[in-house]
Structures are given as structure tokens and as C-alpha cells.
Design a protein around this motif. Structure first.
Motif, short mmCIF file in Angstrom:
data_model
loop_
_atom_site.label_atom_id
_atom_site.label_comp_id
_atom_site.label_asym_id
_atom_site.label_seq_id
_atom_site.Cartn_x
_atom_site.Cartn_y
_atom_site.Cartn_z
N PRO A 172 -7.19 19.60 9.73
CA PRO A 172 -6.30 20.44 10.53
C PRO A 172 -5.57 19.66 11.62
CG PRO A 172 -8.51 21.40 10.37
CD PRO A 172 -8.59 20.03 9.82
N ARG A 173 -6.15 18.56 12.10
CA ARG A 173 -5.52 17.86 13.23
C ARG A 173 -4.54 16.79 12.78
NH1 ARG A 173 -10.70 17.78 15.90
NH2 ARG A 173 -10.92 19.77 16.97
N LEU A 174 -4.61 16.44 11.49
CA LEU A 174 -3.83 15.30 11.02
C LEU A 174 -2.32 15.58 11.15
CD1 LEU A 174 -4.49 12.51 9.77
CD2 LEU A 174 -4.20 13.57 7.53
N PHE A 175 -1.62 14.68 11.76
CA PHE A 175 -0.15 14.73 11.96
C PHE A 175 0.27 15.94 12.78
CE2 PHE A 175 -0.55 13.06 7.44
CZ PHE A 175 -0.73 11.75 7.86
N ASN A 176 -0.66 16.48 13.59
CA ASN A 176 -0.31 17.63 14.42
C ASN A 176 0.55 17.20 15.59
OD1 ASN A 176 -1.37 19.75 13.13
ND2 ASN A 176 -2.96 20.23 14.62
N ASP A 177 0.11 16.12 16.25
CA ASP A 177 0.75 15.74 17.49
C ASP A 177 1.93 14.82 17.26
OD1 ASP A 177 -1.40 17.13 18.47
OD2 ASP A 177 -2.65 15.33 18.59
N ALA A 178 1.68 13.81 16.48
CA ALA A 178 2.73 12.81 16.30
C ALA A 178 3.28 12.88 14.88
CB ALA A 178 2.16 11.42 16.57
N GLU A 179 4.55 12.61 14.76
CA GLU A 179 5.16 12.49 13.44
C GLU A 179 4.55 11.28 12.75
OE1 GLU A 179 8.10 13.67 11.58
OE2 GLU A 179 7.48 15.49 12.63
N PRO A 180 4.11 11.41 11.53
CA PRO A 180 3.60 10.22 10.85
C PRO A 180 4.76 9.25 10.63
CG PRO A 180 3.71 12.10 9.35
CD PRO A 180 4.05 12.62 10.70
N ASN A 181 4.49 7.97 10.79
CA ASN A 181 5.57 7.00 10.58
C ASN A 181 5.45 6.33 9.22
OD1 ASN A 181 3.31 5.63 11.16
ND2 ASN A 181 4.08 4.56 12.97
N ASP A 182 5.02 7.11 8.24
CA ASP A 182 4.87 6.56 6.90
C ASP A 182 6.21 6.57 6.19
OD1 ASP A 182 1.89 6.14 6.26
OD2 ASP A 182 1.96 8.01 7.40
N PRO A 183 6.32 5.71 5.18
CA PRO A 183 7.59 5.66 4.45
C PRO A 183 7.92 6.99 3.79
CG PRO A 183 5.89 4.27 3.43
CD PRO A 183 5.35 4.72 4.74
N GLU A 184 6.92 7.69 3.29
CA GLU A 184 7.22 8.97 2.65
C GLU A 184 6.49 10.09 3.37
OE1 GLU A 184 6.71 9.13 -1.59
OE2 GLU A 184 7.54 11.17 -1.69
N MET A 236 0.85 -1.21 0.00
CA MET A 236 0.00 0.00 0.00
C MET A 236 0.88 1.25 0.00
SD MET A 236 -2.81 1.17 2.78
CE MET A 236 -3.77 -0.31 2.86
N LYS A 237 0.76 2.03 -1.02
CA LYS A 237 1.60 3.22 -1.16
C LYS A 237 0.97 4.39 -0.41
CE LYS A 237 4.36 6.05 -3.95
NZ LYS A 237 5.41 6.65 -3.13
N ARG A 238 1.74 4.92 0.57
CA ARG A 238 1.23 6.03 1.40
C ARG A 238 2.17 7.22 1.33
NH1 ARG A 238 -1.90 4.04 6.26
NH2 ARG A 238 -0.81 5.60 7.48
N ILE A 239 1.59 8.40 1.25
CA ILE A 239 2.40 9.62 1.37
C ILE A 239 1.73 10.50 2.42
CG2 ILE A 239 3.43 11.60 0.20
CD1 ILE A 239 2.75 10.21 -2.46
N ALA A 240 2.51 10.98 3.35
CA ALA A 240 1.96 11.86 4.39
C ALA A 240 2.46 13.28 4.17
CB ALA A 240 2.38 11.35 5.76
N PHE A 241 1.52 14.21 4.02
CA PHE A 241 1.88 15.64 3.92
C PHE A 241 1.63 16.24 5.30
CE2 PHE A 241 2.23 16.23 -0.67
CZ PHE A 241 1.57 15.12 -1.16
N ARG A 242 2.62 16.90 5.86
CA ARG A 242 2.38 17.55 7.14
C ARG A 242 2.80 19.01 7.06
NH1 ARG A 242 7.07 17.64 10.36
NH2 ARG A 242 5.76 17.93 12.18
N ASN A 243 2.28 19.74 8.03
CA ASN A 243 2.68 21.14 8.15
C ASN A 243 2.32 21.94 6.89
OD1 ASN A 243 3.79 23.32 9.44
ND2 ASN A 243 5.90 22.86 8.83
N ALA A 244 1.12 21.67 6.35
CA ALA A 244 0.68 22.37 5.14
C ALA A 244 -0.37 23.41 5.49
CB ALA A 244 0.09 21.38 4.15
#
Lengths: 315, 431
Positions: B36-48, B1-9
Motif C-alpha cells: 500500500p505504501r509503495l510509490f505513494n509519496d514519491a513518483e517512481p523514477n523507473d524507466p517504465e 535490469m528491466k523494471r516496471i513500476a505500477f502505481r495508483n493501483a
């Protein structure tokens, strides 16, 4: 057997359209036609009811089945039948319709059957001639004998019209058959639907008390009778419909589309058919669903009934 | 499963009105989560993980009016070369016009185009089919079959249908299939041979010119036919105040009509032709300053639904000619976003509103699943820096054709990364 001095069936000495008839006229005509179906299936098909009467077929548009149907109906009732072919007559030399009418009038016919490309032509002739005029199709206005023979065919299969769902599909815009049929069937209590692309639907069609659909699956859903109309070849070249193949894909009656109709639904077509354009061959030829040949037989019987009915009003 | 996490956008989704800091998760080419809350608290542990560093993350742009040279003039622009420019410009879907050789007027050609795009293009290619065969304005095409083949709309591209009866029937037939028709509004006889808008400037230059009303006349006619037929009509591009007023009035009385404006009519006026600068020869010709202002107002008020590039590749052979003989058209895929953002910088419209004309509005008009930051939507995304200054340099454009009307112009704001279905097709973040 009926005779010229039996009670009149029709309200006028002409049959110009379904407009002007009432349900009781129609039922009386269909009842009479039923007796002519029997006569048409007998070995001796001929009577002398119209002996000595003259019937003229005046066809300004080519026709195979309507013209021969009237010719046969007249001959089976003993009338003298003359076919005026417009191509060899003086009409093609520029004579006006009124002049043609006066010429014919001088020949003292009893019944004139006329088909003309202009709406109102039969009406015009009926005002200028002394004989009975039967409209065998005027422009996109009416074709009453077709609607009556369709009604006869339907009644013989379904018994009555009340509540029947009849989907009339195809080139409604240019169709006199559709106009006469929707008038007759609505009057007799059927629920009429028109199904066509918007380019082939007449303006304000809903005002006739019919339901209008632009999609065959919805338009055919639950239909008892599917009535296909002929699409003239010249209308497929991009003016109203882009191509025959596109028309068949979306509006041609095939098994898949017919499956949306009520199980046991019957298919009709006034002819002549364009196979692979408005109707698939396997449906047209399937005697279990197709009434197309039967319509032709009913056409002769129904026209005999009309000639009989009009003759009653003659002195 | 290919995942990309965008944070701090800075998430901007004009469809939902969202404009907030947050994150977005892509899974298998679709947006799996956003907020707005996604990946606010914890660093996502996704490959990208992509740290957007506060840049704007918005739906990828949909450019509703793109001409390419494929098939037939690949030396000017292919689907592939146009898609490279699109990716750099933040455009994730190109709606391409059927004015090719052969004309896209057959279901098999729509199929061909979709396969070529699948094989070569970096962004989504959505073909329009011709409304009339051979773009001749005479007989309608197989709208039903073409729609089944994948055509998203029907248009003769940059040609008006002169014959009202033909257009009436085509609109009526299109309405049967609820197909969208795109109109080009220019009275063909009034604009024949013209290369400028009638007025003092054209008179000074001695250029053959056409009156600006040649557009509004056709807009008015087409709207009357829409009212008659019940069709859905979109004006590919308008350029004058008169057209805008006619469309505003039609919309006010409930007519099903939408319109676009090409970026150059927002940023340039007739005077920009200067000394016969053929790269600024476009069709319709650049208008008066008053008309340009009206176009900006139209975008701001929402009467103009979409901003398009009207990307039209031309070669040196067709542009290096005396003005009247030169071909019209400008490339625009890479400058669409910067020009549109100039409205934001000039205080004429808000950022979300401008992005709406490039995302939600075209998606709504063309019935596309893209154009929004919503769970389940395709992960077509643009990461943009709305403040980054840059100067257009024709030599550095990514399209094969370099005929930009904006060479040397200064803009602020451009795409920094572009994703189509979760696949990165352009990345300037590292620089």
C-alpha cells in the motif's frame, strides 16, 4: 555329521512357512546349513544320510534354481529324487490337487517339495499326505527356504541380524519371497523396510512392523542390505507399473540409488533377474556388492540342512 | 535490469487477503516489491511507470482447463492463437488438456509442447499428460517420467475412466509421485449419444438426453477410490448440485479432493439452448436452473475451488450441424473473467473471493509459483476494470476458433492489460 536320530530341529514334520518357526529353530537350521556349505565345497559332496528315502519335486510353476537346488540337495544326501513336471503329468489333464496328492501318497514318498500358484496349496497337501511337505512357494504367501537361504547368506557376511537395516525393494505385492523374508528378518531383530510404488505394496503392510517407503532414496538411506525383487514382465505393461523404462528409472537398482545405502551395503536378488528393469547389470555382476551367486550356493546347503532336519523327525 | 513500476493501483491479492490502494514493482520478470505504501509519496523514477488509475491489479489468471488443437488440429486453435485469447482475457497461465493428436502420453510430447509454447505462446502453457495411454482408459501412462518432463497433472481430459480397477491403480501409482489427477465425471455409458440433460426441455426438443446423475455417480465413485489410494484428485468441472453435495461431504471428512466449474455452468442453463443453438452445446450438457444456482452457491461457499473456461475450440464444420450431431464445446478464454465477475455484480460473491478461484486456488492445487502478489513471485499480472461494460462479439474474439456460447451477451468487467513474467502481452489501457 548329523544323523536321522539326532535331536529334532524343526517343530513339525513339514516346512510350510516361516510362520511357525521360532528364532531358535532358525539359528539351529542356519548352524546346520553352515556345515553343509563345507560339505558342498569338498571334493566328495555326497553322504548317505537319506539313503533309501524318496524326495519328489512337484512344481506347478516353472522354476530353475529352486527345483534344481532341491534336487541337488537330495542327491547329495543320498536320497532318490524324482521331478514331477506338471506339464507332462495328469494335472494338466484336469486332475485336482487332492487327486494328485492321493496318487503321490500311494507311491510312499518321504518328502514332497511343492510349488504352486495358489496360496495355501502346500498347507492343503500337508493335511492330505503322510510324508513331509516342504513349501517351495505357494502363491504370494510364503517361500520359506528362500528366506532361510537369504538369512544364511546375510549371517555369513554380517554375523547377526540384530539392528541390520534390510530394504526389500520392488514387487512386494506379489512376492512370497518378501513375505517370508520380512517375517524371518523381523523375528531375528532386523529392521525391515519395504520400498515400492504404491501399486506394488500390499494393503496394511505397515502392520507387519516394517517401515514402508515409496521412494528409493529414502528407503535405501542407511540400509545394510538391499534385497531386490523380481518384477514379472506381465506386470510392467501398464497394470501395476506403466513401463520397464519408468520402473528402472525410479525403482531399478543402479549405482546412484545404491549410493544412498550404507557404505559397503550388500545387494541380494532371489533370481531370476531382469537386468535393466529392477537391477543394473554392473551391480548384479559386481562381486564386491552382489551376493546373488552366493545366494544360489547357500540355497543348496540350506536345503540340505532342511532335508536333514526333517529326516530326523521321521520314524 | 528491466523494471516496471505500477502505481495508483487497487491491489487485490486473494492469497494474502490484501485489498488496498498501492503500488507494485517488477524487476527481471518477478515481483520485487508490493504494498500500500509503495510509490505513494514519491513518483517512481523507473524507466517504465504504469499509472493504474485506480484499476484492480491482481495476479494473472490461471485457467485450469483449456483444450487447444496443437498438435493435430491447428486449424481450429494453436497454442499461439489460444494464448492471444488468453492474454486478452487476463489469463497468464493455461493448463492444457492432453486430448490432442497425438495424445500427450509420452515424455517426448510433453517436451515438444513446452518447446512449442516457449517459441510461440504469449502466456505460460502448463501441459497435462494423459492418465492412460491414448486416452483409452486401459493402461496407465509413465506418470513419473511425464512429471519429470514437466506435466503438471494427469488426466484423460474430457473422458472418464470407466474401469474402476484401472483408475484405482492409476490413482495409487500417481500417489507414489504425489501427482495430481484430474477426473472427468460422466458415466460414459449413461451419456453415450446424449446432447442434453434429461428433463422437460430436452423432451420438448426431442433431443437424446442423459440423466444429470451420470455426473454425481462418477464423482462418488472417484472419491471412494481417492480414499482407498490416498491420491490427490481434482474434478476438472462439475455442473450439478448432486456432485457439489458429494464433494462437500468428502471435503468435510477430510478427503484430498478439489473441483472446478466451467464459467458457462454459472451463467447458462439448459433453456439457453433455445432453438437448437449448437454454440451452447457443451459437455456435460447445460443443466437445469436449479443446478446453475447450485454452481453459483458452490463458488460462493468455496466448495468449488476454481472457475475454468473449459475453452474448447470447434470449427464451423463441427458446429454447423443439427444439434445432436454437432460437436460440444465453447471457447472461453476471453470470457472467463467477465463471466466470473458477474457473480460479483450479482452480489453472490466478493471480488477477492472470485479472483481467488482464478489465481490462488489453481496455483495451490497445481503447485504453481504464480497466482499471488508476493515478493519473488513471477510478475504474472492482470490489470482489470471490474465495471467496464462490454458485449461479447464472436467476430472480435482473438482465438482462432469463434465458437462462443456467449455471443451477444452483456457483461461488466474485463482485463485492460496483461503481463507475463513482467512482459506486457496485452494492453488496452491507451484506448
Amino acid at each position: 555329521m548329523t544323523s536321522p536320530d539326532a535331536a529334532p530341529i524343526l517343530p513339525s514334520k513339514h516346512l510350510l512357512g516361516i510362520d511357525g518357526l521360532s528364532p531358535s529353530h532358525i539359528i539351529a537350521l542356519l548352524d546346520l546349513a553352515d556345515t553343509y556349505v563345507v560339505q558342498g565345497r569338498a571334493i566328495d559332496k555326497k553322504t548317505a544320510l537319506l539313503k533309501g528315502r524318496t524326495l519328489i519335486n512337484l512344481f506347478f510353476e516353472s522354476s530353475t534354481r529352486t527345483q534344481s537346488s532341491f534336487e541337488l540337495a537330495g542327491k547329495r544326501l543320498g536320497a532318490d529324487v524324482m521331478n514331477m513336471s506338471v506339464k507332462t503329468s495328469s494335472v494338466s489333464k484336469g486332475e485336482t490337487l487332492i487327486d494328485t496328492a492321493s496318487t503321490l501318497n500311494a507311491m510312499r514318498p518321504d518328502i514332497l517339495v511343492v510349488r504352486h500358484q495358489d496360496a495355501g496349496a502346500a498347507e492343503l497337501l500337508s493335511r492330505k499326505l503322510d510324508c513331509s511337505v516342504i513349501n517351495a512357494g505357494d502363491g504370494a504367501h510364503e517361500h520359506p527356504t528362500q528366506a532361510l537361504l537369504d538369512a544364511l547368506t546375510i549371517r555369513r557376511h554380517r554375523g547377526s541380524f540384530e539392528g541390520l537395516v534390510v530394504a526389500i525393494c520392488g514387487d512386494v505385492l506379489h512376492s512370497r519371497v518378501a513375505r517370508s523374508n520380512l517375517r524371518l528378518l523381523s523375528m531375528m531383530g532386523a529392521r525391515v523396510r519395504l520400498v515400492a510404488p504404491r501399486t506394488l505394496l500390499p494393503c496394511d503392510a505397515e502392520r507387519f512392523g516394517v517401515e514402508v517407503y515409496t521412494d528409493m532414496a529414502n528407503g535405501l538411506a542407511g540400509a545394510d542390505i538391499v534385497m531386490m525383487l523380481r518384477l514379472q514382465l506381465e506386470r510392467m505393461a501398464g497394470a501395476f507399473v506403466p513401463s520397464a523404462r519408468e520402473y528402472f528409472r525410479f525403482y531399478g537398482l543402479d549405482r546412484e540409488k545404491l549410493a544412498h545405502a550404507k557404505p559397503g551395503a550388500l545387494v541380494m536378488h532371489p533370481g531370476p533377474m531382469n537386468r535393466g528393469v529392477e537391477i543394473a547389470s554392473d551391480i548384479a555382476d559386481d562381486v564386491q556388492v552382489s551376493l546373488i551367486s552366493e545366494q544360489v550356493e547357500m540355497g543348496v546347503a540350506l536345503r540340505m540342512a532342511i532335508l536333514d532336519a526333517l529326516a530326523r523327525g521321521m520314524a | 535490469m528491466k523494471r516496471i513500476a505500477f502505481r495508483n493501483a487497487r491491489l487485490i491479492d486473494p492469497a494474502s487477503g490484501l485489498d488496498a490502494k498501492g503500488g507494485l514493482l517488477v524487476e527481471n520478470g518477478r515481483i520485487a516489491d508490493v504494498g500500500p505504501r509503495l510509490f505513494n509519496d514519491a513518483e517512481p523514477n523507473d524507466p517504465e511507470v504504469i499509472d493504474c488509475r485506480g484499476l484492480v491489479l491482481a495476479p494473472g489468471l490461471i485457467d485450469c482447463r483449456v483444450f487447444t488443437g496443437e498438435p493435430g488440429a491447428e486449424h481450429r486453435e494453436s497454442l499461439e492463437s489460444a494464448s492471444l485469447a488468453a492474454a486478452v482475457g487476463g489469463v497468464t497461465s493455461m493448463i492444457v488438456m492432453p486430448n490432442t493428436d497425438p495424445v500427450i502420453d509420452e515424455p517426448s510430447l510433453v517436451d515438444f509442447l513446452l518447446r512449442r509454447a516457449q517459441a510461440t505462446a504469449k502466456v505460460r502453457v502448463l501441459p497435462c499428460a494423459a492418465l492412460t495411454k491414448g486416452l483409452a482408459g486401459e493402461t496407465m501412462t509413465e506418470i513419473g517420467l511425464l512429471q519429470e518432463a514437466g506435466a503438471v497433472a494427469f488426466t484423460d481430459g474430457d473422458r472418464s475412466i470407466a474401469n474402476a480397477r484401472v483408475l484405482r491403480r492409476a490413482l495409487s501409482y500417481a500417489a507414489t509421485f504425489n501427482a495430481l489427477v484430474i477426473s472427468h465425471a460422466e458415466d460414459p455409458e449413461l451419456v453415450k449419444g446424449a446432447s442434453a440433460t434429461e428433463g422437460e426441455f430436452a423432451t420438448r426438443l426431442g433431443l437424446p438426453a442423459s440423466p444429470a446423475i451420470a455426473e454425481a455417480m462418477m464423482v462418488e465413485r472417484d472419491i471412494r477410490l481417492v480414499e482407498l489410494t490416498g491420491a490427490r484428485l481434482h474434478f476438472g468441472q462439475i455442473s450439478t448440485r448432486a456432485s457439489l453435495e458429494v464433494i462437500a461431504a468428502a471435503k468435510a471428512r477430510g478427503v484430498n479432493v478439489t473441483c472446478g466449474v466451467a464459467a458457462h455452468y454459472l451463467a447458462l442453463n439448459e433453456l439457453d439452448v433455445g432453438a437448437y443453438y449448437t454454440f451452447r452445446k457443451v459437455r456435460p450438457p447445460l443443466r437445469s436452473e436449479a443446478d446453475r444456482e447450485a454452481m453459483v452457491e458452490g463458488v460462493a461457499s468455496g466448495v468449488i475451488d476454481v472457475i475454468v473456461s473449459s475453452h474448447e475450440p470447434q470449427g464451423a464444420d463441427t458446429k454447423r450441424q443439427p444439434f445432436a450431431s454437432a460437436a460440444a464445446g465453447t471457447v472461453g478464454l476471453e470470457t472467463l473473467l467477465p463471466v466470473a465477475l458477474s457473480l460479483v455484480h450479482n452480489g453472490q460473491a466478493g471480488l477477492s473471493h472470485v479472483l481467488k478461484t482464478l489465481t490462488e486456488a489453481p496455483a495451490r492445487i497445481f503447485g504453481l509459483p504464480a497466482g499471488r502478489l508476493a515478493k519473488g513471485a513471477p510478475a504474472d499480472l492482470v490489470l482489470l476494470d471490474e465495471g467496464e461494460p462490454f458485449v461479447v462479439d464472436a467476430e472480435k474474439l482473438h482465438s482462432r476458433a469463434r465458437n462462443t456460447a456467449f455471443d451477444g451477451r452483456k457483461f461488466q468487467g474485463r482485463a485492460r492489460a496483461t503481463f507475463v513474467g513482467g512482459v506486457k502481452v496485452f494492453d488496452a489501457l491507451a484506448k
